[in-house]
Design a protein around this motif. Structure first.
Motif, PDB file in Angstrom:
ATOM      1  N   SER A 162      28.463  35.910  28.483  1.00 19.11           N
ATOM      2  CA  SER A 162      29.244  36.197  29.685  1.00 19.11           C
ATOM      3  C   SER A 162      28.399  36.222  30.939  1.00 19.11           C
ATOM      4  O   SER A 162      28.778  35.667  31.975  1.00 19.11           O
ATOM      5  CB  SER A 162      29.959  37.550  29.517  1.00 19.11           C
ATOM      6  OG  SER A 162      30.759  37.542  28.358  1.00 19.11           O
ATOM      7  N   ILE A 163      27.237  36.882  30.879  1.00 17.74           N
ATOM      8  CA  ILE A 163      26.398  36.999  32.075  1.00 17.74           C
ATOM      9  C   ILE A 163      25.931  35.617  32.514  1.00 17.74           C
ATOM     10  O   ILE A 163      25.936  35.277  33.707  1.00 17.74           O
ATOM     11  CB  ILE A 163      25.194  37.923  31.793  1.00 17.74           C
ATOM     12  CG1 ILE A 163      25.679  39.321  31.376  1.00 17.74           C
ATOM     13  CG2 ILE A 163      24.301  38.009  33.021  1.00 17.74           C
ATOM     14  CD1 ILE A 163      26.485  40.029  32.432  1.00 17.74           C
TER      15      ILE A 163
ATOM     16  N   ILE B  95      28.630  33.718  34.207  1.00 12.95           N
ATOM     17  CA  ILE B  95      28.789  34.123  35.603  1.00 12.95           C
ATOM     18  C   ILE B  95      27.757  33.419  36.477  1.00 12.95           C
ATOM     19  O   ILE B  95      28.063  32.918  37.559  1.00 12.95           O
ATOM     20  CB  ILE B  95      28.652  35.656  35.716  1.00 12.95           C
ATOM     21  CG1 ILE B  95      29.836  36.341  35.019  1.00 12.95           C
ATOM     22  CG2 ILE B  95      28.581  36.095  37.177  1.00 12.95           C
ATOM     23  CD1 ILE B  95      29.669  37.832  34.833  1.00 12.95           C
TER      24      ILE B  95
ATOM     25  N   LEU C  50      36.020  31.867  35.992  1.00 13.84           N
ATOM     26  CA  LEU C  50      35.105  32.003  34.863  1.00 13.84           C
ATOM     27  C   LEU C  50      35.738  31.516  33.561  1.00 13.84           C
ATOM     28  O   LEU C  50      35.072  30.944  32.693  1.00 13.84           O
ATOM     29  CB  LEU C  50      34.679  33.466  34.726  1.00 13.84           C
ATOM     30  CG  LEU C  50      33.468  33.736  33.859  1.00 13.84           C
ATOM     31  CD1 LEU C  50      32.232  33.101  34.454  1.00 13.84           C
ATOM     32  CD2 LEU C  50      33.266  35.231  33.689  1.00 13.84           C
TER      33      LEU C  50
ATOM     34  N   VAL D  53      28.832  44.929  34.921  1.00 10.59           N
ATOM     35  CA  VAL D  53      28.670  43.519  35.296  1.00 10.59           C
ATOM     36  C   VAL D  53      27.707  43.455  36.469  1.00 10.59           C
ATOM     37  O   VAL D  53      27.589  44.406  37.251  1.00 10.59           O
ATOM     38  CB  VAL D  53      30.012  42.859  35.673  1.00 10.59           C
ATOM     39  CG1 VAL D  53      30.887  42.651  34.458  1.00 10.59           C
ATOM     40  CG2 VAL D  53      30.745  43.665  36.733  1.00 10.59           C
TER      41      VAL D  53
ATOM     42  N   TYR E  97      36.159  39.734  34.259  1.00  9.09           N
ATOM     43  CA  TYR E  97      35.058  39.040  34.928  1.00  9.09           C
ATOM     44  C   TYR E  97      35.550  38.323  36.188  1.00  9.09           C
ATOM     45  O   TYR E  97      34.854  38.277  37.209  1.00  9.09           O
ATOM     46  CB  TYR E  97      34.418  38.027  33.984  1.00  9.09           C
ATOM     47  CG  TYR E  97      33.650  38.638  32.838  1.00  9.09           C
ATOM     48  CD1 TYR E  97      32.827  39.743  33.028  1.00  9.09           C
ATOM     49  CD2 TYR E  97      33.744  38.097  31.559  1.00  9.09           C
ATOM     50  CE1 TYR E  97      32.119  40.293  31.970  1.00  9.09           C
ATOM     51  CE2 TYR E  97      33.035  38.646  30.499  1.00  9.09           C
ATOM     52  CZ  TYR E  97      32.231  39.745  30.707  1.00  9.09           C
ATOM     53  OH  TYR E  97      31.531  40.289  29.666  1.00  9.09           O
ATOM     54  N   GLU E  98      36.746  37.752  36.126  1.00  6.61           N
ATOM     55  CA  GLU E  98      37.263  37.021  37.275  1.00  6.61           C
ATOM     56  C   GLU E  98      37.625  37.952  38.432  1.00  6.61           C
ATOM     57  O   GLU E  98      37.693  37.511  39.583  1.00  6.61           O
ATOM     58  CB  GLU E  98      38.469  36.182  36.861  1.00  6.61           C
ATOM     59  CG  GLU E  98      38.071  34.988  35.985  1.00  6.61           C
ATOM     60  CD  GLU E  98      39.271  34.174  35.538  1.00  6.61           C
ATOM     61  OE1 GLU E  98      40.380  34.461  36.004  1.00  6.61           O
ATOM     62  OE2 GLU E  98      39.079  33.255  34.723  1.00  6.61           O
TER      63      GLU E  98
ATOM     64  N   GLN F 173      35.874  40.905  38.984  1.00  6.79           N
ATOM     65  CA  GLN F 173      34.808  41.893  38.836  1.00  6.79           C
ATOM     66  C   GLN F 173      34.319  42.497  40.143  1.00  6.79           C
ATOM     67  O   GLN F 173      33.651  43.524  40.137  1.00  6.79           O
ATOM     68  CB  GLN F 173      33.612  41.258  38.122  1.00  6.79           C
ATOM     69  CG  GLN F 173      32.952  40.137  38.912  1.00  6.79           C
ATOM     70  CD  GLN F 173      31.640  39.702  38.283  1.00  6.79           C
ATOM     71  OE1 GLN F 173      30.682  40.436  38.317  1.00  6.79           O
ATOM     72  NE2 GLN F 173      31.622  38.509  37.732  1.00  6.79           N
TER      73      GLN F 173
END
Length: 993
Positions: A544-545, A548, A564, A871, A917-918, A920
């Motif tokens: 995930s990181i 991003i 993302l 995040v 995430y989108e 965040q």
């Protein structure tokens, strides 16, 4: 009678102040490099009493320290054994054991994983080398002494060592001036790993000729775009390169990077005609095609190709080439094909501990009694004009990206894998590049997956020997005499008529501009050498990181705004490239400088931490300590200056938070002197234990947010060569990512200051205060309204405390006391979890998060499970090198029921994470206030359990002449009921609970 060391020292006498080596920002003169090598050589004599023909291993990354080690071994009179840290542990272990290596030069980072070396061997860590004389070491070796032992691929399944003597390299070195016209003042680019023998020309012969060496780091050498940039900007006028590497570099840059070269030497594998035709367009650059096996010292023949036919030319000075009949007894006539054989002064001593193989390949010279000649296994013939033409192999040896490979070694290792009954390794040409294809007959119902095959092979074979294609066959095609019919093997794409292929291609080069751009981004962020259109984000180590960071890089470099989820929905590069066609352009210039003022507004995250600290002024829960053990002599003046420069560069390190109208504000203090405190504990009976206790007390000392300072640096000295550096900051001014930035810069600053060089670096135009202003403006103006609405919908009605069974009654007011436990999950289980994630388009962290929610459901009996995750909060590359409190928290809510299958829960967790995430950037602290959650002083708002997947920032960079290792700081605090810190390691998964 001269040795290589004699010739090197002559260059030192003649050019003492000329630059010998350039590595990144470091420049060493001939005198400085010679002194560094002498320190190593004298230490080898003093500690190990090395002798001629003794093998000394060198296992290091490419750096100026590696060069000092390499030259130090040579000057000691011993022979060096090059070992690549990227090689599989099993291969390094075999080479150490087979060579009888009893002395090894390495760095502390690699010492822990060493196996196969003699129990009584001496291991010298060059990053903490004790002081040794810089005078020339005593002479012991001669021209007939061994210079290096280099291992090449072997047909039996194990590599074999080739022994090269000093006289071989001295003879070859005559060609540098006589054939190629190279001389003092010329500059060569060194891209080749020391385990590949052409590195001898780049790193040793160049210095013997008085040249300057520009040494590319591993990161640059493995990145064609960065290598091309270095070539074009470093003043290089000599390049030695394989066709494969040159082709990749020319995909990143045009031919102009080669203009102005004094010599371009291309070898290591056949030069493709299409590349040759393209290179002809470079005006006034001497272009040489070079050929030669390791057994005959680097190169044996050369051909200047400008306006000439493509051949391997004529023998170099003191080299001898014959074309013999297959039995080696007779010379064939001109124009007739035979086996190309090489004799002369470059001929190796033979193979290490392989007498039978030596006698088979090094045969008596048919014309000169008493001399030997080496059978290369290549077809060749003399043309009427005296040139030599090479016509391929007589056996199954191949060249891939310049590396010599015996396909039998790959086949033997494939046959060790359960589920494989027959195996053939074969070379296929894809877009002008040689690639390895593995053709496999299953032993049972089906073959292992390509990813499993690659993983098993990687335990024994280096990366360049791993097949790019895995093809399933019902049976191996045979010739009438029962041998493998390689010409009948189907194409690895599966498009050949009648083929039974079932593998996938691991590499096909980018075909469009956007694919090339994506590939370059993936290479850099995923840390891989190359990326093709069929590569899968997850199989290359994506998570995930990194997704991003890739999305951020796409926005900046390709100017395309993406969600993302697009990466997760399209993990294959070609699919993602196609999806990008429908995205919108984006401007990455997010921040602009603010005018100077007395104080600046705080970010929402800073305001929350300020309030929490004011409520518990004696708490150290938000202290962020980082402790480093330093082995070696610390240059106190250089370290003091480096830390002061760091504080000057990054405003958050000198920011305090007084109160203005009831709210905190940022006040940035001027730089005023030194920021490092020295504590000398060397006089105590147990100085290290005293240091640990003192550093823990310092780490637990609360910060004063009002008056500061909020950054502390303490050097605890326990002895002349041992110290502990404690760096402390409050979380309000930084995060884990910030530590990564500060460590990288501190290492670079210390390196320059310790060498007496000035670090020229302008202060960043925008800093954290600009980000805080942007955040507040985005919330007030409604720019983040969509994100706000998402979180309000996702967390509506949330805040049910997690009812976990506990030994004691929960206190009415939550406290921050805590401790930690370390657990490990074995590698074989982690690999299965990663494979599950790949099958379902999820990262390893998403699988772990689903497992954690299953555990919490079983323990609490509650169906609503909310877990917090951090995040990075750095949406654009403009923020990636900026210190400050960017990290944000996402509260990920799931509904878990007894009827739910695990894969269904995983799909739910995956989608929730992607949505989070989108969105965040919306501050968690503002969200808590807006949701009007009833305050419960015994619980944290929204969640009581945090899950973290540690990122790559924790890798400690190298500090000049110091061995640096992290020291765990036990603070005795925990910010939540439970925190699960996951970290992926080679040996499995580490969990700090």
């Amino acid at each position: 009678t001269e040795t290589v060391a004699d010739i090197l020292e002559r260059q030192v006498l003649e050019h003492p102040d000329s630059i010998a080596l350039v590595f990144e920002s470091v420049e060493l003169t001939y005198r400085e490099l010679n002194e560094a090598a002498n320190r190593v050589a004298n230490q080898l004599h003093r500690q190990c009493r090395v002798q001629p023909d003794q093998v000394v291993g060198i296992l290091m990354d490419r750096s100026e320290r590696m060069m000092a080690g390499l030259l130090g071994i040579i000057k000691s009179g011993a022979a060096y054994l090059p070992l690549d840290p990227a090689f599989p542990a099993a291969r390094i272990s075999y080479m150490l054991e087979d060579s009888g290596c009893r002395v090894l030069l390495t760095e502390r980072v690699y010492r822990g994983g060493l196996t196969g070396i003699s129990p009584d061997a001496v291991i010298i860590e060059l990053d903490c080398l004790p002081d040794a004389p810089v005078t020339d070491p005593p002479r012991s070796s001669g021209p007939e002494s061994l210079l290096y032992l280099i291992y090449t691929s072997g047909s039996t399944g194990l590599p074999k060592g080739v022994m090269l003597e000093q006289r071989n390299v001295i003879s070859f070195n005559r060609n540098m001036a006589q054939v190629y016209g190279l001389e003092p003042g010329d500059t060569i680019l060194a891209l080749t790993t020391i385990t590949f023998d052409i590195s001898v020309l780049e790193l040793i012969c160049s210095l013997m000729s008085g040249m300057k060496v520009v040494l590319a780091s591993d990161a640059i050498a493995n990145n064609p775009g960065r290598a091309a940039e270095l070539l074009g900007t470093s003043g290089v006028n000599v390049v030695q390169i394989t066709p494969s590497r040159l082709k990749l570099m020319l995909e990143e840059a045009d031919l102009s990077i080669l203009s102005g070269l004094k010599a371009l030497l291309i070898g290591g594998e056949p030069l493709p005609p299409h590349l040759f035709e393209r290179l002809k367009a470079i005006p006034d650059v001497p272009l040489f095609n070079v050929y030669g096996p390791t057994e005959a010292t680097i190169w044996s023949t050369t051909k200047k190709l400008n306006d000439a036919d493509l051949t391997i030319g004529v023998p170099l000075v003191d080299e001898d080439v014959l074309i013999l009949t297959p039995d080696g007894s007779k010379i064939v006539p001109i124009g007739v094909w035979g086996e190309l054989c090489i004799g002369g002064q470059g001929l190796a001593r033979g193979y290490w501990n392989r007498l039978e193989l030596t006698l088979d390949r090094f045969i008596p010279h048919p014309v000169r009694p008493g001399e030997r000649i080496y059978r290369t296994g290549d077809f060749g013939r003399f043309l009427p004009d005296g040139d030599i033409q090479c016509g391929g192999r007589m056996d199954n040896q191949v060249k891939v990206r310049g590396y010599r490979i015996e396909t039998g070694e790959i086949e033997q290792n494939l046959l060790k894998i359960s589920g494989v009954r027959e195996a053939v390794a074969h070379i296929v040409e894809i877009d002008g590049l040689n690639e390895i294809a593995a053709y496999l007959v299953p032993d049972g119902d089906k073959l292992p997956l390509p990813s499993e095959l690659r993983q098993r092979l990687a335990e024994y074979l280096p990366d360049y020997m791993l097949p790019s294609y895995y093809v399933a066959l019902d049976s191996v095609p045979l010739t009438p005499n029962g041998k493998t019919d390689r010409k009948a093997l189907p194409l690895p794409t599966g498009k050949a008529a009648g083929s039974a292929t079932s593998g996938v291609a691991a590499y096909l080069p980018p075909r469009t501009e956007i694919e090339a751009g994506l590939a370059a981004i993936w290479q850099r962020i995923l840390g891989v050498e190359r990326v093709g259109v069929n590569d899968n984000f997850f199989e290359l180590g994506g998570h995930s990181i990194k997704a991003i960071r890739i999305a951020s890089a796409i926005a900046k470099e390709l100017r395309q705004e993406i969600q993302l989820s697009l990466i997760f929905q399209n993990p294959v590069l070609s699919s993602l490239a196609a999806a990008l066609s429908g995205t919108t352009a984006v401007d990455q210039t997010l921040l602009s400088p603010l005018l100077p003022q007395q104080w600046y507004e705080t970010s929402p995250g800073q305001r929350r931490l300020w309030i929490l600290q004011r409520m518990a002024p004696g708490s150290a829960a938000y202290n962020m300590p980082l402790a480093l053990k330093l082995m070696g002599h610390v240059d106190l003046a250089a370290l003091t200056k480096s830390i002061s420069s760091l504080v000057e560069r990054h405003e958050p390190l000198r920011t305090i938070f007084p109160e203005q109208d009831g709210l905190p504000v940022q006040v940035i203090l001027p730089t005023d002197g030194e920021y490092l405190t020295l504590v000398d504990l060397s006089g105590h009976t147990d100085p290290w234990e005293q240091t640990i206790q003192a550093s823990r007390r310092a780490a637990a000392t609360p910060f004063d947010l009002y008056g500061g300072p909020l950054f502390r640096a303490i050097l605890y000295r326990t002895s002349q060569d041992e110290s502990l550096l404690l760096l402390l900051m409050h979380h309000i001014n930084g995060d884990a990512w910030t530590w990564g930035i500060l460590l990288r810069e501190l290492a670079e600053l210390y390196h320059l200051n310790a060498a007496g060089r000035t670090a020229h670096s302008s202060l960043p135009l925008v800093q954290y205060k600009e980000w805080a202003h942007y955040q507040n403006n985005a919330m007030a103006s409604g720019i983040w309204e969509t994100m706000r609405q998402y979180w309000h919908g996702a967390l509506a009605g949330a805040n049910t405390p997690l009812n976990l069974p506990t030994d004691l009654t929960r206190p009415a007011v939550r406290r921050d006391g805590g401790d930690s436990l370390q657990l490990t999950l074995p590698a074989q289980i982690v690999v299965q979890l990663e494979e599950m994630g790949r099958r379902h388009g999820a990262t390893l962290f998403m699988v772990l998060l689903a497992l954690l929610k299953t555990l919490l459901y079983r323990m609490s009996g509650q169906e609503e499970i909310t877990v917090g995750i951090p995040v990075a909060g750095r949406p654009v590359q403009q923020l990636e090198d900026m210190a400050g409190f960017f990290v944000n928290t996402l509260a990920l809510r799931s509904r878990v029921t007894a009827e739910l299958q695990f894969v269904q829960l995983l799909a739910q967790v995956r989608q929730t994470a992607l949505d989070g995430y989108e969105h965040q950037l919306y501050p968690f602290d503002s969200l808590v206030s807006e949701l009007a959650i009833p305050r419960d002083t015994g619980n944290a708002p929204l969640f009581d359990v945090m899950a973290v997947m540690q990122e790559d920032w924790e890798r400690i960079p190298a500090f000049s002449n110091l061995a640096v290792s992290p020291v765990t700081m036990v603070t005795g605090t925990s910010r939540f009921d439970l925190v699960f810190n996951f970290s992926r390691e080679d040996e499995g998964l580490t969990l700090e609970l």
